[in-house]
Design a protein around this motif. Structure first.
Motif, mmCIF file in Angstrom:
data_model
loop_
_atom_site.group_PDB
_atom_site.id
_atom_site.type_symbol
_atom_site.label_atom_id
_atom_site.label_comp_id
_atom_site.label_asym_id
_atom_site.label_seq_id
_atom_site.Cartn_x
_atom_site.Cartn_y
_atom_site.Cartn_z
ATOM 1 N N ARG A 177 0.856 -1.138 -0.171
ATOM 2 C CA ARG A 177 -0.020 -0.137 0.087
ATOM 3 C C ARG A 177 1.052 1.167 0.159
ATOM 4 O O ARG A 177 1.355 1.769 1.100
ATOM 5 N N TYR A 178 1.049 1.692 -1.199
ATOM 6 C CA TYR A 178 1.670 3.067 -1.232
ATOM 7 C C TYR A 178 1.490 4.037 -0.610
ATOM 8 O O TYR A 178 1.938 5.119 -0.024
ATOM 9 N N ALA A 179 0.116 4.247 -0.322
ATOM 10 C CA ALA A 179 -0.634 5.411 0.294
ATOM 11 C C ALA A 179 -0.283 5.131 1.908
ATOM 12 O O ALA A 179 -0.094 6.273 2.452
ATOM 13 N N GLU A 180 -0.149 4.078 2.336
ATOM 14 C CA GLU A 180 0.316 3.784 3.829
ATOM 15 C C GLU A 180 1.550 4.371 3.933
ATOM 16 O O GLU A 180 2.027 4.923 5.088
ATOM 17 N N ARG A 181 2.402 3.887 3.031
ATOM 18 C CA ARG A 181 4.023 4.318 2.940
ATOM 19 C C ARG A 181 4.168 5.848 3.052
ATOM 20 O O ARG A 181 4.799 6.290 3.662
ATOM 21 N N MET A 182 3.239 6.502 2.130
ATOM 22 C CA MET A 182 3.386 7.932 1.887
ATOM 23 C C MET A 182 2.943 8.423 3.380
ATOM 24 O O MET A 182 3.305 9.486 3.695
ATOM 25 N N LYS A 183 2.045 7.948 3.879
ATOM 26 C CA LYS A 183 1.638 8.631 5.380
ATOM 27 C C LYS A 183 2.516 8.820 6.234
ATOM 28 O O LYS A 183 2.692 9.635 7.081
ATOM 29 N N ARG A 184 3.438 7.565 6.485
ATOM 30 C CA ARG A 184 4.360 7.418 7.352
ATOM 31 C C ARG A 184 5.628 8.371 7.033
ATOM 32 O O ARG A 184 6.026 9.263 8.022
ATOM 33 N N ARG A 185 5.892 8.704 5.551
ATOM 34 C CA ARG A 185 6.731 9.746 5.407
ATOM 35 C C ARG A 185 6.239 11.130 5.612
ATOM 36 O O ARG A 185 6.906 11.908 6.066
ATOM 37 N N ILE A 186 4.806 11.545 5.409
ATOM 38 C CA ILE A 186 4.400 12.841 5.628
ATOM 39 C C ILE A 186 4.481 12.851 7.112
ATOM 40 O O ILE A 186 4.670 14.106 7.496
ATOM 41 N N ASP A 187 3.971 11.933 7.751
ATOM 42 C CA ASP A 187 4.216 12.290 9.325
ATOM 43 C C ASP A 187 5.489 12.220 10.092
ATOM 44 O O ASP A 187 5.527 12.762 11.356
ATOM 45 N N SER A 188 6.404 11.946 9.343
ATOM 46 C CA SER A 188 8.010 12.147 10.033
ATOM 47 C C SER A 188 8.090 13.584 9.959
ATOM 48 O O SER A 188 7.496 14.491 9.632
ATOM 49 N N ASP A 189 9.260 13.929 10.753
ATOM 50 C CA ASP A 189 9.809 15.382 10.926
ATOM 51 C C ASP A 189 10.238 15.751 9.653
ATOM 52 O O ASP A 189 9.841 16.864 9.218
ATOM 53 N N THR A 190 10.930 14.987 8.692
ATOM 54 C CA THR A 190 11.438 15.435 7.462
ATOM 55 C C THR A 190 9.962 15.794 6.633
ATOM 56 O O THR A 190 9.818 16.825 5.650
ATOM 57 N N GLY A 191 9.068 14.811 6.667
ATOM 58 C CA GLY A 191 7.792 15.024 5.776
ATOM 59 C C GLY A 191 7.175 16.447 6.150
ATOM 60 O O GLY A 191 6.650 17.083 5.393
ATOM 61 N N LYS A 192 7.037 16.592 7.571
ATOM 62 C CA LYS A 192 6.273 17.893 8.115
ATOM 63 C C LYS A 192 7.218 19.286 7.468
ATOM 64 O O LYS A 192 6.471 20.271 7.147
#
Length: 295
Positions: free
Chosen positions: A224-239
């Motif tokens: 699930r690429y959407a789930e992976r992207m959510k984890r990236r977005i929620d990281s400090d770098t993603g923010k």
């Protein structure tokens, strides 16, 4: 639809609704209602705020426009380039294509603000039709018991309802939308005479027993690429990347719309509208170059 096989169609196979005066445009849902028009997209360099690519499309779906822009800016990308886009471009198909192409990207989803503490209470600051109206969501009380009201036994052979009766397993390894779940169902001898029946069943007249499911998470076998992207977005770098996107591209649209008075396209036909959009972006770039030279 079979009588017009050459109609322009969306990704779902449905023909675009258009009009006689500009058949290349599409209906757009905006804050002022539905209008006939085009979607203008732009790729902006974060360091200089120069528009490196601008396109116009007769579609109301931004998801279909991400990959054409990514392909167009390929000559400007380096191995260290990172792409960032807003929630309108977020889809499983787009994220899969980016991952398979080795493109480093941060594309937020529609719920990322709800997971970020920095946006807590933002609903109270939205535009209001009158000073006394608060647009914050009202939490509605559940009419029926939720799974959280049921107690799962340690070894998971059953669960216990709020009335103290047991619900027995009728599926220990089920899948709902990619999630693993355990299902339990009550017995008629317990549910039918239960005094809490009205609080447990939505339609007690037609449904005799209660069923409840406990979700255990995503199945590991499904990518699930959407789930992976959510984890990236929620990281400090993603923010930090999402915040940087605001400061990079939004000022360009604000400049074109408010300072340059581009409130609407004044031409018809995709080729002409695309040229008008590129011209405005070119004027923006000229101003940016001039500011950098004389700064």
């Amino acid at each position: 639809m079979d009588a017009h096989p050459d109609e322009r169609r969306s990704a779902k196979g449905k023909p675009w609704l258009s009009n006689r005066t500009d058949n290349e445009s599409a209906k757009m849902a905006t804050g002022k209602g539905v209008i006939q028009g085009y979607t203008g997209v732009a790729a902006v360099d974060a360091k200089t705020q120069i528009v490196v690519d601008a396109q116009v499309h007769g579609t109301n779906s931004e998801q279909e426009l991400l990959l054409p822009v990514v392909e167009a800016v390929e000559p400007f990308r380096t191995p260290n380039t990172t792409l960032c886009a807003d929630a309108g471009y977020h889809s499983e198909a787009n994220l899969k294509a980016l991952a398979e192409g080795g493109v480093d990207a941060y594309i937020c989803d529609n719920d990322y603000r709800n997971r970020d503490d920095r946006y807590a209470g933002q609903a109270s600051y939205k535009d209001k039709p009158d000073p006394l109206w608060d647009k914050r969501k009202v939490v509605k009380k559940a009419r029926c018991f939720r799974p959280a009201n049921f107690t799962l036994a340690e070894d998971c052979p059953h669960c216990v309802c709020p009335a103290g009766n047991k619900l027995y397993s009728n599926g220990s390894n089920c899948t709902f939308n990619g999630y693993v779940a355990m299902k339990f169902r009550g017995a008629e001898r317990d549910c039918v005479p239960c005094p809490l029946c009205d609080q447990c069943l939505r339609t007690p007249d037609t449904t005799k027993t209660r069923q409840v499911a406990f979700f255990q998470g995503k199945r590991d076998s499904e990518v699930r690429y959407a789930e992976r992207m959510k984890r990236r977005i929620d990281s400090d770098t993603g923010k930090r990347m999402i915040t940087a996107r605001f400061a990079t591209v939004e000022p360009i649209f604000g400049n074109l719309r408010n300072n340059k008075r581009l409130h609407r396209f004044t031409l018809r036909g995709r080729a002409k509208v695309d040229g008008q959009w590129k011209l405005y972006c070119l004027v923006h770039n000229i101003e940016k170059f001039a500011c950098n030279i004389y700064a």
